[in-house]
Design a protein around this motif. Structure first.
Motif, PDB file in Angstrom:
ATOM      1  N   LYS A 174      15.208 114.964 -70.180  1.00 51.09           N
ATOM      2  CA  LYS A 174      16.279 114.192 -70.813  1.00 51.09           C
ATOM      3  C   LYS A 174      17.515 114.127 -69.930  1.00 51.09           C
ATOM      4  CE  LYS A 174      14.644 115.029 -75.414  1.00 51.09           C
ATOM      5  NZ  LYS A 174      14.912 115.471 -76.746  1.00 51.09           N
ATOM      6  N   ASN A 175      17.575 114.990 -68.906  1.00 55.06           N
ATOM      7  CA  ASN A 175      18.721 115.009 -68.010  1.00 55.06           C
ATOM      8  C   ASN A 175      18.624 113.969 -66.908  1.00 55.06           C
ATOM      9  OD1 ASN A 175      19.861 117.166 -69.412  1.00 55.06           O
ATOM     10  ND2 ASN A 175      18.819 118.662 -68.138  1.00 55.06           N
ATOM     11  N   ILE A 176      17.409 113.493 -66.615  1.00 58.20           N
ATOM     12  CA  ILE A 176      17.228 112.512 -65.549  1.00 58.20           C
ATOM     13  C   ILE A 176      17.413 111.112 -66.120  1.00 58.20           C
ATOM     14  CG2 ILE A 176      15.618 111.520 -63.851  1.00 58.20           C
ATOM     15  CD1 ILE A 176      16.581 114.322 -63.118  1.00 58.20           C
ATOM     16  N   ILE A 177      18.410 110.411 -65.596  1.00 61.23           N
ATOM     17  CA  ILE A 177      18.686 109.033 -65.989  1.00 61.23           C
ATOM     18  C   ILE A 177      18.382 108.182 -64.774  1.00 61.23           C
ATOM     19  CG2 ILE A 177      20.450 107.429 -66.796  1.00 61.23           C
ATOM     20  CD1 ILE A 177      21.840 110.022 -67.928  1.00 61.23           C
ATOM     21  N   SER A 178      17.537 107.169 -64.953  1.00 66.36           N
ATOM     22  CA  SER A 178      17.076 106.428 -63.791  1.00 66.36           C
ATOM     23  C   SER A 178      16.980 104.934 -64.069  1.00 66.36           C
ATOM     24  CB  SER A 178      15.715 106.964 -63.340  1.00 66.36           C
ATOM     25  OG  SER A 178      14.787 106.896 -64.402  1.00 66.36           O
ATOM     26  N   ALA A 179      16.915 104.195 -62.979  1.00 62.14           N
ATOM     27  CA  ALA A 179      16.753 102.742 -63.037  1.00 62.14           C
ATOM     28  C   ALA A 179      16.219 102.282 -61.693  1.00 62.14           C
ATOM     29  CB  ALA A 179      18.080 102.053 -63.346  1.00 62.14           C
ATOM     30  N   VAL A 180      15.716 101.071 -61.671  1.00 57.17           N
ATOM     31  CA  VAL A 180      15.291 100.451 -60.423  1.00 57.17           C
ATOM     32  C   VAL A 180      16.126  99.187 -60.246  1.00 57.17           C
ATOM     33  CG1 VAL A 180      13.379  99.107 -61.402  1.00 57.17           C
ATOM     34  CG2 VAL A 180      13.283  99.841 -59.012  1.00 57.17           C
ATOM     35  N   PHE A 181      16.450  98.897 -59.002  1.00 55.06           N
ATOM     36  CA  PHE A 181      17.291  97.754 -58.662  1.00 55.06           C
ATOM     37  C   PHE A 181      16.487  96.783 -57.824  1.00 55.06           C
ATOM     38  CE2 PHE A 181      19.981 101.261 -59.630  1.00 55.06           C
ATOM     39  CZ  PHE A 181      21.039 100.708 -60.331  1.00 55.06           C
ATOM     40  N   ASP A 182      16.758  95.494 -58.004  1.00 52.09           N
ATOM     41  CA  ASP A 182      16.035  94.467 -57.266  1.00 52.09           C
ATOM     42  C   ASP A 182      16.590  94.233 -55.875  1.00 52.09           C
ATOM     43  OD1 ASP A 182      14.414  94.142 -59.480  1.00 52.09           O
ATOM     44  OD2 ASP A 182      15.522  92.414 -60.238  1.00 52.09           O
ATOM     45  N   SER A 183      17.806  94.720 -55.604  1.00 54.80           N
ATOM     46  CA  SER A 183      18.389  94.499 -54.285  1.00 54.80           C
ATOM     47  C   SER A 183      19.157  95.733 -53.817  1.00 54.80           C
ATOM     48  CB  SER A 183      19.342  93.296 -54.301  1.00 54.80           C
ATOM     49  OG  SER A 183      20.556  93.634 -54.950  1.00 54.80           O
ATOM     50  N   ARG A 184      19.278  95.808 -52.520  1.00 57.35           N
ATOM     51  CA  ARG A 184      20.026  96.887 -51.892  1.00 57.35           C
ATOM     52  C   ARG A 184      21.481  96.866 -52.340  1.00 57.35           C
ATOM     53  NH1 ARG A 184      20.878  97.155 -45.390  1.00 57.35           N
ATOM     54  NH2 ARG A 184      23.029  97.800 -45.526  1.00 57.35           N
ATOM     55  N   SER A 185      22.090  95.685 -52.421  1.00 55.97           N
ATOM     56  CA  SER A 185      23.513  95.607 -52.783  1.00 55.97           C
ATOM     57  C   SER A 185      23.750  96.126 -54.195  1.00 55.97           C
ATOM     58  CB  SER A 185      24.048  94.185 -52.614  1.00 55.97           C
ATOM     59  OG  SER A 185      23.385  93.298 -53.476  1.00 55.97           O
ATOM     60  N   GLU A 186      22.823  95.864 -55.115  1.00 49.16           N
ATOM     61  CA  GLU A 186      22.957  96.387 -56.476  1.00 49.16           C
ATOM     62  C   GLU A 186      22.888  97.913 -56.472  1.00 49.16           C
ATOM     63  OE1 GLU A 186      20.924  92.752 -59.006  1.00 49.16           O
ATOM     64  OE2 GLU A 186      19.678  94.461 -58.414  1.00 49.16           O
ATOM     65  N   ALA A 187      21.925  98.458 -55.743  1.00 47.69           N
ATOM     66  CA  ALA A 187      21.793  99.914 -55.673  1.00 47.69           C
ATOM     67  C   ALA A 187      23.031 100.533 -55.040  1.00 47.69           C
ATOM     68  CB  ALA A 187      20.535 100.292 -54.897  1.00 47.69           C
ATOM     69  N   GLU A 199      25.581 108.629 -71.233  1.00 51.41           N
ATOM     70  CA  GLU A 199      25.706 107.226 -71.634  1.00 51.41           C
ATOM     71  C   GLU A 199      26.513 106.430 -70.607  1.00 51.41           C
ATOM     72  OE1 GLU A 199      24.257 104.306 -73.314  1.00 51.41           O
ATOM     73  OE2 GLU A 199      23.633 106.277 -73.988  1.00 51.41           O
ATOM     74  N   THR A 200      27.500 107.060 -69.981  1.00 44.65           N
ATOM     75  CA  THR A 200      28.280 106.394 -68.929  1.00 44.65           C
ATOM     76  C   THR A 200      27.399 106.121 -67.718  1.00 44.65           C
ATOM     77  OG1 THR A 200      30.328 107.425 -69.686  1.00 44.65           O
ATOM     78  CG2 THR A 200      30.303 106.605 -67.420  1.00 44.65           C
ATOM     79  N   VAL A 201      26.554 107.081 -67.362  1.00 46.47           N
ATOM     80  CA  VAL A 201      25.633 106.896 -66.235  1.00 46.47           C
ATOM     81  C   VAL A 201      24.693 105.735 -66.532  1.00 46.47           C
ATOM     82  CG1 VAL A 201      23.748 107.947 -64.913  1.00 46.47           C
ATOM     83  CG2 VAL A 201      25.778 109.300 -65.479  1.00 46.47           C
ATOM     84  N   ARG A 202      24.114 105.694 -67.725  1.00 48.21           N
ATOM     85  CA  ARG A 202      23.211 104.596 -68.110  1.00 48.21           C
ATOM     86  C   ARG A 202      23.917 103.245 -68.008  1.00 48.21           C
ATOM     87  NH1 ARG A 202      21.763 108.395 -71.848  1.00 48.21           N
ATOM     88  NH2 ARG A 202      19.617 109.108 -71.670  1.00 48.21           N
ATOM     89  N   GLU A 203      25.139 103.190 -68.499  1.00 50.35           N
ATOM     90  CA  GLU A 203      25.900 101.947 -68.498  1.00 50.35           C
ATOM     91  C   GLU A 203      26.189 101.483 -67.066  1.00 50.35           C
ATOM     92  OE1 GLU A 203      29.021  99.232 -68.236  1.00 50.35           O
ATOM     93  OE2 GLU A 203      29.417 101.319 -67.756  1.00 50.35           O
ATOM     94  N   ILE A 204      26.528 102.412 -66.177  1.00 45.28           N
ATOM     95  CA  ILE A 204      26.797 102.063 -64.777  1.00 45.28           C
ATOM     96  C   ILE A 204      25.531 101.517 -64.118  1.00 45.28           C
ATOM     97  CG2 ILE A 204      27.303 103.045 -62.489  1.00 45.28           C
ATOM     98  CD1 ILE A 204      29.322 104.923 -63.957  1.00 45.28           C
ATOM     99  N   LEU A 205      24.412 102.188 -64.321  1.00 46.79           N
ATOM    100  CA  LEU A 205      23.154 101.724 -63.737  1.00 46.79           C
ATOM    101  C   LEU A 205      22.811 100.329 -64.254  1.00 46.79           C
ATOM    102  CD1 LEU A 205      21.009 105.007 -63.896  1.00 46.79           C
ATOM    103  CD2 LEU A 205      22.099 104.005 -61.877  1.00 46.79           C
ATOM    104  N   SER A 206      22.903 100.136 -65.546  1.00 47.23           N
ATOM    105  CA  SER A 206      22.551  98.847 -66.156  1.00 47.23           C
ATOM    106  C   SER A 206      23.503  97.734 -65.715  1.00 47.23           C
ATOM    107  CB  SER A 206      22.574  98.994 -67.679  1.00 47.23           C
ATOM    108  OG  SER A 206      22.307  97.765 -68.287  1.00 47.23           O
TER     109      SER A 206
END
Length: 174
Positions: free
Chosen positions: A3-16, A151-158
């Motif tokens: 539950k501590n790992i918050i993750s996402a994948v990005f379609d571009s380098r600039s987004e990441a 929740e802040t981390v999730r929001e930043i990633l999204s």
């Protein structure tokens, strides 16, 4: 799944790069960040001191980390994953993927297995593997001991274009 790992994948380098930069700006420690992307240019390995042991790390991961000013802080490892090909991983996931010193090596269990071992859910790990194979960049944060709310981390990633199996990509204003 952690539950501590918050993750996402990005379609571009600039987004990441944007997401990692914003996370660092909010106070996320470099040791809590992980990045994985395709390494089409070869393999670069570090010895943990930030010094490169060989040349050729793909621009994708190097740019995501360098653009955020943390490339030298996070150890970078080149991974050979059967059926996936060359990847570059940085941060906590790089250290756990290859025991001991960061070195070029094959990861048993493939990319999905490595992501699950990192604390990513089954569903997200499979989703991320597909997106990474298509050139996406995986970013995760271990928010367990962070002063930044999950929740802040999730929001930043999204907000920066990150998506996962249960949260599809949001449209971004260009």
């Amino acid at each position: 799944m952690s539950k501590n790992i918050i993750s996402a994948v990005f379609d571009s380098r600039s987004e990441a790069e944007s997401a990692v930069g914003e996370l660092r700006g909010k106070g996320i420690d470099s040791a809590k960040l992980s990045v994985i992307g395709r390494d089409e240019d070869g393999a670069t390995v570090t010895d943990g001191s930030g010094e490169e042991a060989s040349e050729g790390l793909g621009d994708t991961v190097k740019g995501a980390l360098g653009g955020a000013g943390i490339g030298a802080i996070l150890g970078v490892a080149a991974l050979a994953i059967p059926g996936v090909g060359p990847l570059a991983a940085a941060g906590a996931i790089a250290g756990s993927a290859i025991p001991g010193a960061a070195a070029i090596g094959a990861v048993a269990g493939g990319l999905t297995g490595m992501l699950k071992d990192h604390g990513v859910s089954d569903e997200d790990a499979k989703y991320y593997e597909g997106r990474i194979n298509d050139g996406g960049i995986f970013v995760s944060v271990d928010a367990g001991e962070s002063n930044v709310p999950a929740e802040t981390v999730r929001e930043i990633l999204s907000r920066n274009g990150g998506h996962n199996a249960s949260q599809p990509r949001m449209a971004t204003a260009q």
